[in-house]
Design a protein around this motif. Structure first.
Motif, PDB file in Angstrom:
ATOM      1  N   ARG A  80      70.317  73.802  82.635  1.00 17.28           N
ATOM      2  CA  ARG A  80      69.262  74.282  81.734  1.00 17.28           C
ATOM      3  C   ARG A  80      68.173  74.966  82.548  1.00 17.28           C
ATOM      4  NH1 ARG A  80      70.023  70.767  77.262  1.00 17.28           N
ATOM      5  NH2 ARG A  80      72.300  70.634  77.112  1.00 17.28           N
ATOM      6  N   GLN A  81      67.673  76.068  82.014  1.00 18.18           N
ATOM      7  CA  GLN A  81      66.609  76.777  82.724  1.00 18.18           C
ATOM      8  C   GLN A  81      65.254  76.169  82.373  1.00 18.18           C
ATOM      9  OE1 GLN A  81      66.188  80.928  81.849  1.00 18.18           O
ATOM     10  NE2 GLN A  81      64.952  81.330  83.654  1.00 18.18           N
ATOM     11  N   GLY A  82      64.400  76.040  83.376  1.00 17.60           N
ATOM     12  CA  GLY A  82      63.059  75.542  83.127  1.00 17.60           C
ATOM     13  C   GLY A  82      62.465  74.893  84.354  1.00 17.60           C
ATOM     14  N   ASP A  83      61.180  74.593  84.254  1.00 17.29           N
ATOM     15  CA  ASP A  83      60.430  73.923  85.316  1.00 17.29           C
ATOM     16  C   ASP A  83      60.563  72.414  85.107  1.00 17.29           C
ATOM     17  OD1 ASP A  83      58.646  72.905  87.120  1.00 17.29           O
ATOM     18  OD2 ASP A  83      56.912  74.038  86.396  1.00 17.29           O
ATOM     19  N   GLY A  84      61.186  71.742  86.046  1.00 16.88           N
ATOM     20  CA  GLY A  84      61.413  70.306  85.914  1.00 16.88           C
ATOM     21  C   GLY A  84      60.165  69.470  85.904  1.00 16.88           C
ATOM     22  N   THR A  85      59.022  70.074  86.257  1.00 19.47           N
ATOM     23  CA  THR A  85      57.760  69.335  86.204  1.00 19.47           C
ATOM     24  C   THR A  85      57.095  69.463  84.836  1.00 19.47           C
ATOM     25  OG1 THR A  85      56.470  71.225  87.049  1.00 19.47           O
ATOM     26  CG2 THR A  85      57.400  69.709  88.672  1.00 19.47           C
ATOM     27  N   ASP A  86      57.763  70.151  83.913  1.00 17.88           N
ATOM     28  CA  ASP A  86      57.262  70.298  82.537  1.00 17.88           C
ATOM     29  C   ASP A  86      57.922  69.216  81.677  1.00 17.88           C
ATOM     30  OD1 ASP A  86      56.911  71.020  79.827  1.00 17.88           O
ATOM     31  OD2 ASP A  86      56.671  73.135  80.368  1.00 17.88           O
ATOM     32  N   ILE A  87      57.112  68.390  81.026  1.00 14.79           N
ATOM     33  CA  ILE A  87      57.644  67.267  80.260  1.00 14.79           C
ATOM     34  C   ILE A  87      58.536  67.734  79.108  1.00 14.79           C
ATOM     35  CG2 ILE A  87      55.660  67.098  78.691  1.00 14.79           C
ATOM     36  CD1 ILE A  87      55.981  64.053  78.872  1.00 14.79           C
ATOM     37  N   ASP A  88      58.221  68.895  78.508  1.00 14.76           N
ATOM     38  CA  ASP A  88      59.039  69.407  77.416  1.00 14.76           C
ATOM     39  C   ASP A  88      60.413  69.857  77.917  1.00 14.76           C
ATOM     40  OD1 ASP A  88      57.107  68.968  75.466  1.00 14.76           O
ATOM     41  OD2 ASP A  88      56.157  70.924  75.807  1.00 14.76           O
ATOM     42  N   VAL A  89      60.463  70.411  79.110  1.00 15.13           N
ATOM     43  CA  VAL A  89      61.738  70.817  79.693  1.00 15.13           C
ATOM     44  C   VAL A  89      62.603  69.590  79.963  1.00 15.13           C
ATOM     45  CG1 VAL A  89      62.838  71.858  81.719  1.00 15.13           C
ATOM     46  CG2 VAL A  89      60.842  72.949  80.678  1.00 15.13           C
TER      47      VAL A  89
ATOM     48  N   ILE B   5      67.250  59.863  86.611  1.00 17.24           N
ATOM     49  CA  ILE B   5      66.666  61.178  86.858  1.00 17.24           C
ATOM     50  C   ILE B   5      66.495  61.324  88.364  1.00 17.24           C
ATOM     51  CG2 ILE B   5      64.623  62.638  86.595  1.00 17.24           C
ATOM     52  CD1 ILE B   5      64.233  61.581  83.829  1.00 17.24           C
ATOM     53  N   VAL B   6      67.007  62.431  88.889  1.00 21.93           N
ATOM     54  CA  VAL B   6      66.938  62.697  90.326  1.00 21.93           C
ATOM     55  C   VAL B   6      66.088  63.936  90.558  1.00 21.93           C
ATOM     56  CG1 VAL B   6      68.251  63.174  92.416  1.00 21.93           C
ATOM     57  CG2 VAL B   6      69.238  61.705  90.650  1.00 21.93           C
ATOM     58  N   ALA B   7      65.052  63.809  91.377  1.00 26.04           N
ATOM     59  CA  ALA B   7      64.228  64.948  91.779  1.00 26.04           C
ATOM     60  C   ALA B   7      64.755  65.425  93.121  1.00 26.04           C
ATOM     61  CB  ALA B   7      62.766  64.547  91.876  1.00 26.04           C
ATOM     62  N   ALA B   8      65.467  66.565  93.124  1.00 22.59           N
ATOM     63  CA  ALA B   8      66.182  66.993  94.334  1.00 22.59           C
ATOM     64  C   ALA B   8      65.794  68.391  94.780  1.00 22.59           C
ATOM     65  CB  ALA B   8      67.695  66.936  94.077  1.00 22.59           C
ATOM     66  N   THR B   9      64.564  68.831  94.473  1.00 22.53           N
ATOM     67  CA  THR B   9      64.137  70.165  94.900  1.00 22.53           C
ATOM     68  C   THR B   9      63.723  70.127  96.370  1.00 22.53           C
ATOM     69  OG1 THR B   9      61.753  69.970  94.462  1.00 22.53           O
ATOM     70  CG2 THR B   9      63.185  70.429  92.577  1.00 22.53           C
ATOM     71  N   GLY B  10      63.458  71.287  96.920  1.00 21.53           N
ATOM     72  CA  GLY B  10      62.995  71.365  98.305  1.00 21.53           C
ATOM     73  C   GLY B  10      61.490  71.242  98.428  1.00 21.53           C
TER      74      GLY B  10
ATOM     75  N   ASP C 294      56.020  68.044  96.527  1.00 24.62           N
ATOM     76  CA  ASP C 294      55.013  67.923  95.460  1.00 24.62           C
ATOM     77  C   ASP C 294      55.688  67.955  94.085  1.00 24.62           C
ATOM     78  OD1 ASP C 294      52.938  67.754  97.271  1.00 24.62           O
ATOM     79  OD2 ASP C 294      52.537  69.920  97.247  1.00 24.62           O
ATOM     80  N   ALA C 295      56.650  68.862  93.931  1.00 21.98           N
ATOM     81  CA  ALA C 295      57.380  68.944  92.662  1.00 21.98           C
ATOM     82  C   ALA C 295      58.183  67.672  92.432  1.00 21.98           C
ATOM     83  CB  ALA C 295      58.293  70.167  92.666  1.00 21.98           C
ATOM     84  N   ASN C 296      58.833  67.185  93.466  1.00 26.60           N
ATOM     85  CA  ASN C 296      59.626  65.957  93.319  1.00 26.60           C
ATOM     86  C   ASN C 296      58.759  64.765  92.942  1.00 26.60           C
ATOM     87  OD1 ASN C 296      61.928  67.355  93.974  1.00 26.60           O
ATOM     88  ND2 ASN C 296      61.955  66.728  96.123  1.00 26.60           N
TER      89      ASN C 296
ATOM     90  N   ILE D  81      65.168  58.618  91.184  1.00 29.38           N
ATOM     91  CA  ILE D  81      65.438  58.847  92.606  1.00 29.38           C
ATOM     92  C   ILE D  81      64.810  60.166  93.011  1.00 29.38           C
ATOM     93  CG2 ILE D  81      67.236  59.098  94.375  1.00 29.38           C
ATOM     94  CD1 ILE D  81      69.127  57.597  92.478  1.00 29.38           C
ATOM     95  N   ALA D  82      64.147  60.173  94.163  1.00 28.48           N
ATOM     96  CA  ALA D  82      63.487  61.394  94.628  1.00 28.48           C
ATOM     97  C   ALA D  82      63.906  61.724  96.055  1.00 28.48           C
ATOM     98  CB  ALA D  82      61.977  61.248  94.549  1.00 28.48           C
ATOM     99  N   ARG D  83      63.996  62.986  96.322  1.00 27.31           N
ATOM    100  CA  ARG D  83      64.288  63.492  97.676  1.00 27.31           C
ATOM    101  C   ARG D  83      62.977  63.758  98.390  1.00 27.31           C
ATOM    102  NH1 ARG D  83      66.739  69.569  98.470  1.00 27.31           N
ATOM    103  NH2 ARG D  83      66.462  69.777 100.738  1.00 27.31           N
ATOM    104  N   ALA D  84      62.813  63.125  99.540  1.00 29.74           N
ATOM    105  CA  ALA D  84      61.619  63.353 100.370  1.00 29.74           C
ATOM    106  C   ALA D  84      62.019  64.257 101.520  1.00 29.74           C
ATOM    107  CB  ALA D  84      61.068  62.032 100.881  1.00 29.74           C
ATOM    108  N   ASN D  85      61.587  65.520 101.449  1.00 33.57           N
ATOM    109  CA  ASN D  85      61.949  66.471 102.495  1.00 33.57           C
ATOM    110  C   ASN D  85      61.180  66.202 103.782  1.00 33.57           C
ATOM    111  OD1 ASN D  85      63.658  68.586 100.856  1.00 33.57           O
ATOM    112  ND2 ASN D  85      61.866  68.141  99.590  1.00 33.57           N
TER     113      ASN D  85
END
Length: 629
Positions: free
Chosen positions: A457-466, A478-483, A486-488, A505-509
């Motif tokens: 799905r297209q969208g900003d994962g930090t948007d609650i509606d998305v 829910i996995v936050a796996a961006t680079g 702050d977003a994660n 689960i979150a990815r800490a770069n």
């Protein structure tokens, strides 16, 4: 009977049908069984085979019934197409294309051949029945998917197949019927011309009506005092106008027009779209209930019994030979598990389009003096309704049990970030049959994900509606796996505070950011530490490292909770001896501590045990030992 008395009786009858429809929907929700099953039972109960209060004459004869059924079909098809989003079609494009072409052809020809062989019908009548029984339809598929939460790709494939085949089956059936009526020696060119006329007319009228409705809603102020209501009424009127106009030009072209208008408007980003969808859903529910009960009430059981063993043979061929064959061929090469393919093979009940169109054709056969009229009408209605009844009862009524037996109801996993990490994780989870949805903002990455067969799905994962639109309300993980850390971190905060998610689960770069994630109670994976750990395994434990890289393919590790009373109080050695070959109990976790168990460790209720071994063996072990964590 006076006109007033007749009108009063009809009013009471309509009210009773609507009431039975609502009760059927309530029973469906309570028992988690598709409503079509209850609607058919209600219709038979008030028809000639039941208490006998409903007949064709109740609606002023066949002409009145034809009009009511036609308009109802228009609303039902429009509503189904309105909910068919282009993004959903893209989730399973190749499978849908094959199901609605190759698959539909297999169903049509195979069913026609079965009717010809077992029931002795003429080829024209056999092809007519075969065309009608191509359609599965959203009216019977959607209720199944409401109670069986399969992966999005599976649901999208079945829904799209139902909507497209509803339209094409109706048009092909009309083409065959009109050819039968106009000439006993119709050629292939005649059939193609009739098909092109109806499909082309429907597409043209549907596009024009959709553009007019869209233009009015976008550029004209439709009563600022009550714009949402007027938008709902305008959209509903558009469906009826599209159907009526196209049907006036060519009989049954209206189905294609209604579907075309619904598809365009459903993807046009209309104002007040939420209000329109809610309103149309309620109207369609009432219309569907009314039509299904009415048509079921007109069913004559003598028509079914007259088919004998030949009718049973046709149903068996349709359900257990043709449907599995066309699904296996159509889904080959796509990202469906074998169990999902089996489920789709048993998810092909027939619904409102075959029932309504068969009824209308039967009326014309009886009234127009077409050769073989009464016998042909009985054969047509009897065969179509027999297939509908059996498929709805078995495939609709037992859909959830079939899905549970096949283990195709997965947990939903949302992965925010479709880069290399998110894509690799999604691939591993999907191999295990999980329902994975990727959220990605970059259009080029999104297109690549979809081309590779992922649900994205297209969208900003930090948007609650998305997040909510992607299914966060029903997600277990829910996995936050961006680079971007702050977003994660923001994704993790939203998941924890706004959704009832079992695991975040979150990815800490950056390793120094790991503490901030852990303070939120989020499971944190440090990219740097994980890479170092993997390299260390390759150096010191190469065999383990190689095996871990195969997880999700040939091997698996699963943690489950002991809930079965047969396991509580038993020793590891005893339980282990009953597990399938190729699986071991590697860890036992109790009161926050984990250890490699000795053979004499006694299991307690609530223990978490970790199974390790071959993928299929681990799955069998889970079924025997308890509930996956």
């Amino acid at each position: 009977m006076t006109g007033a008395a007749g009108g009063g009786n009809l009013l009471i009858l309509v009210a009773a049908i609507v009431g039975l429809g609502v009760v059927s929907q309530l029973l469906s929700a309570k028992f988690r069984v598709p409503s079509v099953l209850f609607l058919i039972v209600a219709g038979v109960a008030i028809g000639p085979e039941g208490i006998g209060v409903l007949s064709v004459e109740s609606f002023g004869g066949s002409s009145g019934l034809s009009t009511i059924v036609g308009l109802s079909v228009a609303i039902i098809v429009f509503e189904g197409a309105f909910h068919l989003k282009i993004d959903k079609i893209r989730e399973a494009p190749s499978a849908v294309l094959r199901l609605t072409t190759v698959g539909a052809a297999i169903a049509l020809v195979g069913t026609a051949a079965s009717v010809r062989l077992f029931l002795g019908a003429s080829w024209e009548m056999a092809l007519l029945i075969g065309a009608l029984l191509v359609a599965t339809g959203p009216t019977v598929i959607t209720p199944i998917l409401n109670v069986v939460a399969v992966r999005d790709r599976v649901a999208a494939t079945l829904e799209t197949e139902g909507i497209v085949n509803d339209v094409t089956a109706a048009i092909i059936a009309v083409v065959v019927f009109e050819a039968m009526a106009e000439s006993e020696h119709a050629t292939l060119n005649d059939y193609l011309q009739l098909f092109a006329e109806r499909l082309g007319t429907g597409l043209l009228v549907g596009v024009i009506v959709a553009l007019v409705v869209w233009g009015v809603l976008q550029y004209i102020d439709i009563s600022p005092d009550d714009a949402p209501r007027n938008a709902r009424l305008l959209t509903l009127a558009g469906a009826i106008v599209a159907f009526g106009t196209a049907d006036y030009i060519f009989p049954e072209a209206g189905v294609a027009a209604a579907a075309t208008a619904g598809l365009i408007l459903g993807n046009a980003d209309l104002p007040y779209e939420g209000d329109i969808e809610s309103f149309k859903g309620d109207v369609t529910l009432l219309v569907l209930s009314f039509v299904f009960i009415t048509l079921a009430a007109l069913l004559d059981f003598d028509q079914l019994f007259a088919l004998g063993l030949g009718g049973v043979a046709v149903v068996v061929i349709v359900m257990f030979v043709l449907r599995p064959l066309l699904v296996i061929i159509s889904t080959r090469g796509d990202r469906f598990t074998f169990r999902e393919t089996l489920f789709m093979s048993f998810a092909g009940p027939r619904g409102i389009i075959p029932a309504s169109v068969a009824t209308l054709f039967a009326i014309r056969l009886q009234n127009d003096g077409i050769p073989g009229n009464n016998a042909g009408a009985d054969l047509l209605v009897g065969t179509v309704f027999l297939v509908i009844l059996v498929t709805v009862v078995i495939e609709g009524g037992f859909a959830r049990q079939i899905a549970e037996k096949l283990d195709v109801i997965p947990m939903r996993v949302l992965i925010v970030g479709g880069g290399r990490v998110g894509r690799s994780l999604a691939e591993r989870l999907e191999v295990r049959g999980e329902n994975v949805v990727l959220i990605e903002e970059d259009r080029s990455v999104l297109e690549q994900l979809r081309n590779e067969g992922f649900t994205a799905r297209q969208g900003d994962g930090t948007d609650i509606d998305v997040l909510r639109g992607a299914g966060a309300d029903n997600a277990r993980i829910i996995v936050a796996a961006t680079g971007d850390d702050d977003a994660n971190l923001l994704v993790a905060q939203l998941a924890k505070s706004n959704f009832d998610v079992q695991t975040v689960i979150a990815r800490a770069n950056n390793p120094s950011n790991a503490a901030a994630f852990e303070d939120l109670g989020v499971e944190t994976i440090s990219a740097a530490e994980s890479t170092a750990w993997a390299i260390d395994n390759v150096i010191e434990r190469p065999a383990l490292s190689n095996w871990m890289s195969e997880l999700g393919r040939s091997g698996d590790v699963q943690e489950i909770e002991v809930t079965d009373e047969d396991l509580v109080g038993r020793e590891i050695a005893e339980v282990g001896s009953e597990l399938p070959n190729g699986v071991l109990i590697a860890l036992v976790s109790r009161n926050g501590t984990s250890e490699v168990p000795t053979p004499d460790v006694v299991l307690e209720r609530g223990d978490h045990i970790t199974l390790i071994g071959r993928t299929e063996a681990v799955r069998e072990g889970i079924e025997r030992c308890g509930t996956p964590v």
